[in-house]
Enzyme design. Structure first.
Site, PDB file in Angstrom:
ATOM      1  N   ARG A   1      -7.847 -21.346  -0.179  1.00 55.90           N
ATOM      2  CA  ARG A   1      -6.856 -20.725   0.697  1.00 55.90           C
ATOM      3  C   ARG A   1      -5.618 -21.607   0.709  1.00 55.90           C
ATOM      4  NH1 ARG A   1      -4.638 -21.239   5.588  1.00 55.90           N
ATOM      5  NH2 ARG A   1      -3.900 -19.328   6.587  1.00 55.90           N
TER       6      ARG A   1
ATOM      7  N   LEU B   1      11.270   1.085   6.787  1.00 58.87           N
ATOM      8  CA  LEU B   1      10.584   1.493   5.571  1.00 58.87           C
ATOM      9  C   LEU B   1      11.315   2.699   4.977  1.00 58.87           C
ATOM     10  CD1 LEU B   1       7.901   0.934   3.954  1.00 58.87           C
ATOM     11  CD2 LEU B   1       7.119   3.067   4.984  1.00 58.87           C
TER      12      LEU B   1
ATOM     13  N   LYS C   1       6.449  -2.039   1.889  1.00 60.81           N
ATOM     14  CA  LYS C   1       5.303  -1.387   2.545  1.00 60.81           C
ATOM     15  C   LYS C   1       4.114  -2.336   2.436  1.00 60.81           C
ATOM     16  CE  LYS C   1       3.187   3.201   3.079  1.00 60.81           C
ATOM     17  NZ  LYS C   1       3.325   3.346   4.520  1.00 60.81           N
TER      18      LYS C   1
ATOM     19  N   ARG D   1       8.113   3.884  -4.872  1.00 52.85           N
ATOM     20  CA  ARG D   1       8.192   2.930  -3.753  1.00 52.85           C
ATOM     21  C   ARG D   1       7.166   1.812  -3.911  1.00 52.85           C
ATOM     22  NH1 ARG D   1       7.469   5.106   2.213  1.00 52.85           N
ATOM     23  NH2 ARG D   1       5.381   5.480   1.384  1.00 52.85           N
TER      24      ARG D   1
ATOM     25  N   GLU E   1      13.118   2.432  13.499  1.00 51.82           N
ATOM     26  CA  GLU E   1      12.153   3.495  13.160  1.00 51.82           C
ATOM     27  C   GLU E   1      11.075   3.496  14.236  1.00 51.82           C
ATOM     28  OE1 GLU E   1      10.170   2.700   9.422  1.00 51.82           O
ATOM     29  OE2 GLU E   1      10.081   0.555   9.803  1.00 51.82           O
TER      30      GLU E   1
ATOM     31  N   TYR F   1       0.827  -1.210   0.000  1.00 48.35           N
ATOM     32  CA  TYR F   1       0.000   0.000   0.000  1.00 48.35           C
ATOM     33  C   TYR F   1       0.856   1.253   0.000  1.00 48.35           C
ATOM     34  CZ  TYR F   1       0.934   0.955   4.951  1.00 48.35           C
ATOM     35  OH  TYR F   1       1.541   1.268   6.136  1.00 48.35           O
TER      36      TYR F   1
ATOM     37  N   HIS G   1      -1.078 -21.237   0.815  1.00 51.83           N
ATOM     38  CA  HIS G   1      -0.015 -20.254   0.987  1.00 51.83           C
ATOM     39  C   HIS G   1       0.625 -19.864  -0.343  1.00 51.83           C
ATOM     40  CE1 HIS G   1      -0.621 -21.252   5.121  1.00 51.83           C
ATOM     41  NE2 HIS G   1       0.359 -20.441   5.529  1.00 51.83           N
TER      42      HIS G   1
HETATM   43  C1  LIG Z   1       6.704   1.789   9.571  1.00 56.34           C
HETATM   44  C2  LIG Z   1       6.709   3.098   8.878  1.00 56.34           C
HETATM   45  N1  LIG Z   1       7.872   3.755   8.765  1.00 56.34           N
HETATM   46  C3  LIG Z   1       7.942   4.953   8.164  1.00 56.34           C
HETATM   47  C4  LIG Z   1       6.812   5.555   7.634  1.00 56.34           C
HETATM   48  C5  LIG Z   1       6.929   6.896   6.958  1.00 56.34           C
HETATM   49  O1  LIG Z   1       6.796   6.742   5.563  1.00 56.34           O
HETATM   50  P1  LIG Z   1       6.309   7.933   4.637  1.00 56.34           P
HETATM   51  O2  LIG Z   1       7.174   9.093   4.947  1.00 56.34           O
HETATM   52  O3  LIG Z   1       6.523   7.423   3.264  1.00 56.34           O
HETATM   53  O4  LIG Z   1       4.879   8.174   4.946  1.00 56.34           O
HETATM   54  C6  LIG Z   1       5.577   4.902   7.723  1.00 56.34           C
HETATM   55  C7  LIG Z   1       4.385   5.523   7.157  1.00 56.34           C
HETATM   56  O5  LIG Z   1       3.322   4.981   7.155  1.00 56.34           O
HETATM   57  C8  LIG Z   1       5.526   3.638   8.356  1.00 56.34           C
HETATM   58  O6  LIG Z   1       4.370   2.969   8.455  1.00 56.34           O
END
Ligand SMILES: Cc1ncc(COP(=O)(O)O)c(C=O)c1O
Length: 286
Positions: free
Chosen positions: A100, A206, A149, A51, A182, A32, A102
């Site tokens: 269903r 991310l 993501k 991304r 993060e 997403y 995997h």
């Molecule tokens: C785990 C995580 N890290 C970092 C970010 C920041 O990403 P962005 O700046 O692309 O929104 C998000 C945003 O949803 C996130 O879920």
């Protein structure tokens, strides 16, 4: 009434229906993006689409739509939802399978779903009106592919609940070596001795679009020393400022960690200047 997009159709969100056999529902088998748009203008949409392609590659999912097709969907959704200050959520899953199992099923079509939600206009950097965050710290207990993501966000959700259960709003995560990764829904920057630090990208973080924009804006518009590399727990705990970055927050000051104030417990002057750069230049990166 919110208008959503689902597999080629624009319709009221309440009428958008997806099969329970969708692999997004059964396995979290999807990816997403969340893209901000202010008064009809998206911020860094191409960075988000880039991304999204990497995330799709990361889960070996091909889609027939080009970036132009996806941009067209975003533009129409913005228009149909009145073009104010909106977040656009865009999700692509592997699709609906008969069984269903995997293993990836053959010959199924991806499900593409998008809708908009209202967001607040971002800060201009004024410290008096900043939305500040309190945080707790935890060992990062998510999976090893945080660079994708993925819609499979249970690890992030559980960490976020740890923050909320402790009366905080976000959680700063550290890996087994006590290095900052993060937050549950944000990347992290710290300021120490007047210099900016943020962790390098790898499979534990991310690659945030806001992180990328922030690094570019600081490079283009300041002479600050910015370091991208390992950030220790000790550095975070003794930082003069800590910022969260995400598309809907841009930069947000962290004012407490584990109940202790960061700096003087107020948004700092580096944060204020950095967020001011977003205010002035956010639309330059289309
Ligand atoms: C785990 C995580 N890290 C970092 C970010 C920041 O990403 P962005 O700046 O692309 O929104 C998000 C945003 O949803 C996130 O879920």
């Amino acid at each position: 009434m919110t208008i959503a997009y689902l597999n080629g159709q624009y319709l009221p969100l309440s009428e958008a229906k997806i099969s329970p056999m969708d692999r997004g529902f059964l396995f979290g088998d999807g990816v997403y993006e969340v893209i901000p748009s202010y008064q009809g203008k998206t911020v860094a949409a191409q960075y988000h689409l880039d991304r999204l392609r990497h995330s799709l590659e990361g889960i070996q999912l091909c889609i027939a739509l080009s970036d132009e097709d996806l941009s067209g969907i975003l533009q129409l959704l913005i228009e149909r939802n009145g073009g104010g200050d909106l977040g656009i959520y865009l999700q692509i899953t592997r699709g609906v399978a008969e069984k269903r199992q995997h293993a990836f099923p053959e010959h199924i079509s991806p499900t593409l779903f998008a809708y908009t939600f209202p967001i607040n206009a971002p800060s201009d950097g004024a410290t008096e009106t900043a939305t500040c965050f309190t945080t707790v710290t935890r060992t990062d207990g998510r999976w090893d592919r945080c660079h994708i993501k993925s819609t499979a966000l249970l690890g992030n959700v559980l960490h976020m609940m740890e923050a909320i259960n402790d009366g905080a709003e976000e959680v700063l995560l550290f890996n087994e070596s006590n290095l900052l990764t993060e937050a549950a829904a944000c990347n992290v920057f710290i300021v120490k001795d007047g210099q900016i630090y943020t962790p390098e990208l790898d499979h534990q973080k991310l690659p945030g679009v806001t992180r990328r924009l922030c690094l570019e804006l600081l490079e283009e518009h300041t002479d600050w020393r910015v370091h991208v590399g390992p950030v220790t727990r000790e550095a975070v705990m003794s930082a003069q400022e800590v910022w969260l970055s995400s598309s809907t927050k841009e930069l947000a000051p962290v004012i407490a960690i584990d109940g202790k104030p960061v700096g003087d417990g107020k948004p700092g002057r580096y944060w204020s200047q950095a967020q001011r750069l977003f205010h002035l230049y956010r639309f330059d990166k289309r």
